[in-house]
Design an enzyme around this catalytic site. Structure first.
Site, PDB file in Angstrom:
ATOM      1  N   ARG A  54       0.811  -1.227   0.000  1.00 31.31           N
ATOM      2  CA  ARG A  54       0.000   0.000   0.000  1.00 31.31           C
ATOM      3  C   ARG A  54       0.846   1.281   0.000  1.00 31.31           C
ATOM      4  O   ARG A  54       0.473   2.283   0.631  1.00 31.31           O
ATOM      5  CB  ARG A  54      -0.972   0.034   1.190  1.00 31.31           C
ATOM      6  CG  ARG A  54      -1.944  -1.102   1.230  1.00 31.31           C
ATOM      7  CD  ARG A  54      -2.862  -1.185   0.018  1.00 31.31           C
ATOM      8  NE  ARG A  54      -3.555  -2.455   0.027  1.00 31.31           N
ATOM      9  CZ  ARG A  54      -3.119  -3.536  -0.632  1.00 31.31           C
ATOM     10  NH1 ARG A  54      -2.062  -3.466  -1.425  1.00 31.31           N
ATOM     11  NH2 ARG A  54      -3.758  -4.671  -0.555  1.00 31.31           N
TER      12      ARG A  54
ATOM     13  N   SER B 151     -10.226   1.197   3.157  1.00 33.78           N
ATOM     14  CA  SER B 151      -9.644   0.858   4.461  1.00 33.78           C
ATOM     15  C   SER B 151      -9.066   2.099   5.123  1.00 33.78           C
ATOM     16  O   SER B 151      -8.328   2.858   4.498  1.00 33.78           O
ATOM     17  CB  SER B 151      -8.521  -0.161   4.295  1.00 33.78           C
ATOM     18  OG  SER B 151      -9.043  -1.344   3.747  1.00 33.78           O
TER      19      SER B 151
ATOM     20  N   GLU C 140      -4.086   4.194   6.283  1.00 35.25           N
ATOM     21  CA  GLU C 140      -3.915   3.917   4.849  1.00 35.25           C
ATOM     22  C   GLU C 140      -4.457   5.091   4.047  1.00 35.25           C
ATOM     23  O   GLU C 140      -3.903   5.474   3.026  1.00 35.25           O
ATOM     24  CB  GLU C 140      -4.662   2.630   4.475  1.00 35.25           C
ATOM     25  CG  GLU C 140      -4.515   2.280   3.011  1.00 35.25           C
ATOM     26  CD  GLU C 140      -5.004   0.875   2.678  1.00 35.25           C
ATOM     27  OE1 GLU C 140      -4.784  -0.051   3.491  1.00 35.25           O
ATOM     28  OE2 GLU C 140      -5.604   0.706   1.597  1.00 35.25           O
TER      29      GLU C 140
HETATM   30  C1  LIG Z   1     -15.303   0.676  -1.132  1.00 36.21           C
HETATM   31  C2  LIG Z   1     -13.795   0.747  -1.298  1.00 36.21           C
HETATM   32  C3  LIG Z   1     -13.062  -0.437  -1.364  1.00 36.21           C
HETATM   33  C4  LIG Z   1     -11.677  -0.389  -1.520  1.00 36.21           C
HETATM   34  N1  LIG Z   1     -10.986  -1.565  -1.589  1.00 36.21           N
HETATM   35  C5  LIG Z   1      -9.656  -1.541  -1.762  1.00 36.21           C
HETATM   36  C6  LIG Z   1      -8.904  -2.765  -1.870  1.00 36.21           C
HETATM   37  O1  LIG Z   1      -9.441  -3.862  -1.829  1.00 36.21           O
HETATM   38  N2  LIG Z   1      -7.551  -2.670  -2.036  1.00 36.21           N
HETATM   39  C7  LIG Z   1      -6.910  -1.474  -2.110  1.00 36.21           C
HETATM   40  O2  LIG Z   1      -5.670  -1.453  -2.283  1.00 36.21           O
HETATM   41  N3  LIG Z   1      -7.584  -0.301  -2.007  1.00 36.21           N
HETATM   42  C8  LIG Z   1      -8.929  -0.305  -1.835  1.00 36.21           C
HETATM   43  N4  LIG Z   1      -9.611   0.879  -1.729  1.00 36.21           N
HETATM   44  C9  LIG Z   1      -8.865   2.158  -1.714  1.00 36.21           C
HETATM   45  C10 LIG Z   1      -8.699   2.807  -3.095  1.00 36.21           C
HETATM   46  O3  LIG Z   1      -9.745   2.421  -3.973  1.00 36.21           O
HETATM   47  C11 LIG Z   1      -7.342   2.472  -3.714  1.00 36.21           C
HETATM   48  O4  LIG Z   1      -6.273   2.916  -2.925  1.00 36.21           O
HETATM   49  C12 LIG Z   1      -7.220   3.079  -5.122  1.00 36.21           C
HETATM   50  O5  LIG Z   1      -6.104   2.547  -5.778  1.00 36.21           O
HETATM   51  C13 LIG Z   1      -7.093   4.609  -5.080  1.00 36.21           C
HETATM   52  O6  LIG Z   1      -7.224   5.055  -6.409  1.00 36.21           O
HETATM   53  P1  LIG Z   1      -7.843   6.473  -6.752  1.00 36.21           P
HETATM   54  O7  LIG Z   1      -7.712   6.663  -8.195  1.00 36.21           O
HETATM   55  O8  LIG Z   1      -9.222   6.606  -6.203  1.00 36.21           O
HETATM   56  O9  LIG Z   1      -6.854   7.437  -5.971  1.00 36.21           O
HETATM   57  P2  LIG Z   1      -7.214   8.664  -5.025  1.00 36.21           P
HETATM   58  O10 LIG Z   1      -7.954   8.141  -3.841  1.00 36.21           O
HETATM   59  O11 LIG Z   1      -7.833   9.752  -5.805  1.00 36.21           O
HETATM   60  O12 LIG Z   1      -5.749   9.083  -4.556  1.00 36.21           O
HETATM   61  C14 LIG Z   1      -4.981   8.201  -3.748  1.00 36.21           C
HETATM   62  C15 LIG Z   1      -3.510   8.607  -3.879  1.00 36.21           C
HETATM   63  O13 LIG Z   1      -3.101   8.359  -5.213  1.00 36.21           O
HETATM   64  C16 LIG Z   1      -2.554   9.551  -5.780  1.00 36.21           C
HETATM   65  N5  LIG Z   1      -2.823   9.561  -7.220  1.00 36.21           N
HETATM   66  C17 LIG Z   1      -4.022   9.444  -7.848  1.00 36.21           C
HETATM   67  N6  LIG Z   1      -3.851   9.478  -9.181  1.00 36.21           N
HETATM   68  C18 LIG Z   1      -2.517   9.625  -9.395  1.00 36.21           C
HETATM   69  C19 LIG Z   1      -1.708   9.727 -10.557  1.00 36.21           C
HETATM   70  N7  LIG Z   1      -2.222   9.680 -11.777  1.00 36.21           N
HETATM   71  N8  LIG Z   1      -0.379   9.877 -10.390  1.00 36.21           N
HETATM   72  C20 LIG Z   1       0.179   9.936  -9.167  1.00 36.21           C
HETATM   73  N9  LIG Z   1      -0.531   9.838  -8.021  1.00 36.21           N
HETATM   74  C21 LIG Z   1      -1.870   9.685  -8.143  1.00 36.21           C
HETATM   75  C22 LIG Z   1      -3.237  10.684  -5.028  1.00 36.21           C
HETATM   76  O14 LIG Z   1      -2.475  11.872  -5.136  1.00 36.21           O
HETATM   77  C23 LIG Z   1      -3.267  10.108  -3.625  1.00 36.21           C
HETATM   78  O15 LIG Z   1      -2.012  10.244  -3.000  1.00 36.21           O
HETATM   79  C24 LIG Z   1     -11.008   0.861  -1.582  1.00 36.21           C
HETATM   80  C25 LIG Z   1     -11.756   2.060  -1.522  1.00 36.21           C
HETATM   81  C26 LIG Z   1     -13.132   2.009  -1.381  1.00 36.21           C
HETATM   82  C27 LIG Z   1     -13.922   3.297  -1.316  1.00 36.21           C
END
Ligand SMILES: Cc1cc2nc3c(=O)[nH]c(=O)nc-3n(C[C@H](O)[C@H](O)[C@H](O)COP(=O)(O)OP(=O)(O)OC[C@H]3O[C@@H](n4cnc5c(N)ncnc54)[C@H](O)[C@@H]3O)c2cc1C
Length: 296
Positions: free
Chosen positions: A160, A209, A280
């Site tokens: 993570r 999480s 996280e």
């Molecule tokens: C219902 C639910 C279930 C989930 N289950 C899981 C799971 O099973 N496993 C898991 O690992 N996570 C899970 N997550 C957390 C989340 O979905 C992941 O961490 C996901 O990868 C975040 O992606 P995002 O595009 O939404 O990033 P954001 O939440 O928008 O951003 C997260 C981080 O990524 C950075 N970021 C985003 N885009 C870029 C880019 N293009 N370049 C550089 N940095 C960037 C942001 O600056 C920030 O630091 C869950 C979330 C929810 C709401």
């Protein structure tokens, strides 16, 4: 590249909490992205990239930065020579759809992760034994100084986390997948989604999480459940009655409510298990958790 001012971010997050971005841009190409990054450098403004906002808690009074959301060409995905080639802003759902249509397996684990490719690289997102590190071939990282393709090792992907620095944006990624019949992919996805639905609050507004799983026989969720925290509510935020490592926006929730709940959860885990839970969820703007053991 159009720079918008004071753009509300709440609706760009899955938890539906947070204030506005002082500056906001939607680059659709690498050239536009670079232009926006140079602009921020010239203005002395911090950069924050938002994906699907599925792992974020944004401060109630917003963020003094240039917030970037990758769109158009930088949010597309396609299969090419056994690779899945995607923009940093492509959603996992679109990627999975393209991979399945092309008969490419290996991305199924991401069906329950509601994020984007770039967010997945930043967080080394993973589930059900799979993660970005295992399937990512390379990612194009863009900063004000230029762009460079990097491997998972060079990106420092670990549980993570990654070694990406502020101001470094994942514009594209290539995933190495394996041939697999589309109907098998479909069946696996249905099974994983059913498992997820049975265990987690999939129809609530959350940021995924709250804490990383500690080095302990109990997961963070089980530990907080044992502390009796399921359903515990502060203001408009509530620890999910379904899974204690999720915080739900119970209606009009504020970042301050979520932080107070996180502080209470950390205090209880330390008191009852001697474990310092590490968050996280990513904080955006002026947010801080009190030291472990202390509440708001
Ligand atoms: C219902 C639910 C279930 C989930 N289950 C899981 C799971 O099973 N496993 C898991 O690992 N996570 C899970 N997550 C957390 C989340 O979905 C992941 O961490 C996901 O990868 C975040 O992606 P995002 O595009 O939404 O990033 P954001 O939440 O928008 O951003 C997260 C981080 O990524 C950075 N970021 C985003 N885009 C870029 C880019 N293009 N370049 C550089 N940095 C960037 C942001 O600056 C920030 O630091 C869950 C979330 C929810 C709401």
């Amino acid at each position: 590249m159009k720079i918008e001012e004071n753009v509300p971010l709440r609706r760009l997050t899955t938890v539906g909490i947070g204030g506005s971005a002082r500056h906001f841009a939607r680059p659709g190409t690498v050239a536009e992205l670079q232009e926006a990054l140079v602009w921020a450098g010239e203005q002395g403004v911090d950069i924050f990239t938002i994906g699907l906002g599925s792992n974020l808690l944004i401060a109630d009074d917003g963020v003094e930065a240039l917030v970037l959301r990758l769109e158009d060409e930088l949010a597309e995905a396609r299969a090419e020579d056994g690779l899945l080639v995607a923009g940093g802003g492509a959603t996992n759902a679109v990627c999975l759809h393209r991979a399945r249509a092309a008969g490419l397996g290996g991305f199924e684990f991401a069906c329950a992760i509601p994020g984007t490719v770039g967010g997945g690289v930043q967080m080394n997102a993973g589930a059900y034994g799979g993660d970005w590190k295992a399937i990512l071939e390379r990612a194009l990282v863009v900063s004000a100084g230029g762009s460079e393709w990097s491997t998972p090792a060079e990106l420092g992907l670990d549980y993570r986390r990654s070694g990406l620095r502020p101001g470094e944006v994942v514009a594209r990624a290539e995933f190495r997948l394996e041939p697999r019949p589309p109907e098998e992919i479909k069946a696996t996805v249905a099974e994983l989604q059913a498992q997820r639905k049975a265990a987690q609050p999939t129809n609530k507004r959350t940021f995924g999480s709250v804490f990383k799983n500690p080095d302990h026989e109990l997961s963070a969720g089980r530990m907080l459940e044992a502390c009796g925290l399921k359903g515990h509510q502060i203001g408009g935020a509530q620890i999910s009655p379904r899974h204690a490592n999720f915080i739900e926006n119970a209606g009009e929730g504020r970042a301050a409510d979520a932080i107070a709940l996180m502080a209470e959860a950390r205090r209880r885990a330390l008191e009852e298990f001697g474990v310092e839970l590490e968050r996280e969820v990513r904080f955006v703007g002026a947010l801080e958790l009190p030291a472990a053991g202390q509440t708001m």
